[in-house]
Design a protein around this motif. Structure first.
Motif, short mmCIF file in Angstrom:
data_model
loop_
_atom_site.label_atom_id
_atom_site.label_comp_id
_atom_site.label_asym_id
_atom_site.label_seq_id
_atom_site.Cartn_x
_atom_site.Cartn_y
_atom_site.Cartn_z
N PHE A 104 0.96 -1.10 0.04
CA PHE A 104 -0.03 0.23 0.03
C PHE A 104 0.91 1.29 0.02
O PHE A 104 0.19 1.94 0.28
CB PHE A 104 -1.03 0.19 1.67
CG PHE A 104 -2.36 -1.30 0.86
CD1 PHE A 104 -2.67 -1.67 0.58
CD2 PHE A 104 -1.33 -2.39 1.81
CE1 PHE A 104 -3.41 -2.50 0.18
CE2 PHE A 104 -2.53 -3.35 2.12
CZ PHE A 104 -3.31 -3.66 1.30
N ASP A 105 1.76 1.26 -0.43
CA ASP A 105 3.07 2.25 -0.94
C ASP A 105 2.72 3.24 -1.79
O ASP A 105 2.98 2.37 -2.74
CB ASP A 105 4.39 2.21 -0.30
CG ASP A 105 5.38 3.14 -0.23
OD1 ASP A 105 4.78 3.91 -0.81
OD2 ASP A 105 6.40 3.34 0.83
N PRO A 106 2.32 4.37 -2.27
CA PRO A 106 2.45 4.60 -3.23
C PRO A 106 3.05 5.32 -4.12
O PRO A 106 3.39 4.67 -5.15
CB PRO A 106 1.01 6.67 -2.54
CG PRO A 106 1.33 6.43 -1.12
CD PRO A 106 1.72 5.36 -0.52
N ASP B 36 2.22 -4.71 10.12
CA ASP B 36 0.82 -3.00 10.61
C ASP B 36 -0.06 -3.53 9.78
O ASP B 36 -1.22 -3.39 10.06
CB ASP B 36 1.93 -2.59 11.05
CG ASP B 36 1.02 -0.93 11.66
OD1 ASP B 36 0.70 -0.86 12.67
OD2 ASP B 36 0.78 -0.21 11.08
N TYR B 37 0.46 -2.82 8.82
CA TYR B 37 -0.65 -3.90 7.83
C TYR B 37 -1.64 -4.30 7.78
O TYR B 37 -3.17 -4.60 7.19
CB TYR B 37 0.01 -3.09 6.30
CG TYR B 37 0.92 -1.82 5.59
CD1 TYR B 37 -0.28 -1.04 5.24
CD2 TYR B 37 2.14 -2.24 5.53
CE1 TYR B 37 0.78 0.70 4.59
CE2 TYR B 37 2.59 -0.61 4.57
CZ TYR B 37 1.92 0.30 4.63
OH TYR B 37 2.27 1.47 3.77
N LYS B 38 -1.22 -5.34 8.16
CA LYS B 38 -2.46 -6.60 7.92
C LYS B 38 -3.42 -6.47 8.74
O LYS B 38 -4.27 -6.67 9.07
CB LYS B 38 -1.66 -7.83 7.86
CG LYS B 38 -0.84 -8.33 6.75
CD LYS B 38 -0.42 -9.50 7.12
CE LYS B 38 0.50 -10.29 5.36
NZ LYS B 38 1.36 -11.20 6.02
N LYS B 39 -2.85 -6.10 9.89
CA LYS B 39 -3.88 -6.19 11.76
C LYS B 39 -4.01 -4.58 11.28
O LYS B 39 -5.31 -4.78 12.61
CB LYS B 39 -2.83 -5.27 12.62
CG LYS B 39 -2.87 -5.41 14.25
CD LYS B 39 -1.88 -5.17 15.57
CE LYS B 39 -0.90 -4.11 15.08
NZ LYS B 39 -0.64 -4.31 15.94
N ASN B 40 -4.15 -3.58 10.39
CA ASN B 40 -4.79 -2.65 10.16
C ASN B 40 -5.61 -2.51 8.96
O ASN B 40 -5.76 -1.18 8.38
CB ASN B 40 -3.89 -1.39 10.76
CG ASN B 40 -3.87 -1.78 12.39
OD1 ASN B 40 -4.42 -0.98 13.30
ND2 ASN B 40 -2.46 -0.82 12.36
N GLY C 128 0.23 8.47 1.53
CA GLY C 128 1.12 7.04 2.12
C GLY C 128 0.01 6.49 2.96
O GLY C 128 0.26 7.49 4.80
N TYR C 129 -0.87 5.23 3.25
CA TYR C 129 -1.09 5.16 5.67
C TYR C 129 -0.07 4.96 6.14
O TYR C 129 1.51 4.42 5.85
CB TYR C 129 -2.15 3.66 5.42
CG TYR C 129 -2.39 3.18 6.53
CD1 TYR C 129 -3.55 3.70 7.03
CD2 TYR C 129 -1.50 2.64 7.47
CE1 TYR C 129 -3.56 3.95 7.94
CE2 TYR C 129 -1.58 1.78 8.34
CZ TYR C 129 -3.22 2.71 9.02
OH TYR C 129 -3.60 2.08 10.24
N ALA C 130 0.43 5.23 7.48
CA ALA C 130 1.49 5.60 8.28
C ALA C 130 1.57 4.34 9.55
O ALA C 130 0.25 5.34 9.89
CB ALA C 130 1.50 6.77 8.09
#
Length: 139
Positions: free
Chosen positions: A51-53, A102-106, A137-139
């Motif tokens: 999910f990184d631009p 972190d991505y998977k959890k959120n 991007g989501y941080a």
């Protein structure tokens, strides 16, 4: 591979960022077209950059196929497009297991974030913005 709401909204942001234009050949597409894809330099399995631009591009079907099946060509194109420093940052992020966790959890929050980013891109376009409109991007 399952498409999550986070994937859906991120993909829309990537394609809207370029105003539905292929970043490789320059061909334009109508909004919502299936002919323009969200293409990842490091594949979607690399969750830490999924999910990184910087890792995603708007590519038409033909360019996506060509670059996806020719890694040397994709690497050369990405190097020219992003530069060595950004590619090095992406490589470092790709190895970050904690970022992937972190991505998977959120995932719900990731999806909400990119839905809001898409609304911001659309508002910028409605306000007269043209060309590339970056998103956060989501941080």
């Amino acid at each position: 591979m399952k498409i999550t709401p986070a994937d859906k909204w991120f993909s829309k942001c990537v394609r809207a960022r370029t105003n539905w234009t292929c970043e490789c050949c320059g061909k334009g597409y109508p909004e919502g077209s299936q002919g323009l894809h969200c293409s990842h330099y490091f594949g979607r399995r690399a969750y830490s950059v999924r999910f990184d631009p910087m890792n995603a591009f708007a590519h038409c079907f033909g360019c996506h196929q060509k670059l996806g099946s020719n890694p040397d060509d994709f690497q050369a194109w990405a190097l020219e497009t992003l530069g060595q420093q950004k590619l090095d940052i992406l490589r470092e992020k790709r190895e970050n297991i904690n970022l992937a966790k972190d991505y998977k959890k959120n995932l719900k929050d990731v999806g909400k974030h990119y839905k809001l980013e898409l609304e911001a891109i659309e508002a910028a376009r409605a306000g007269g913005a043209s060309g590339r409109v970056e998103f956060i991007g989501y941080a």
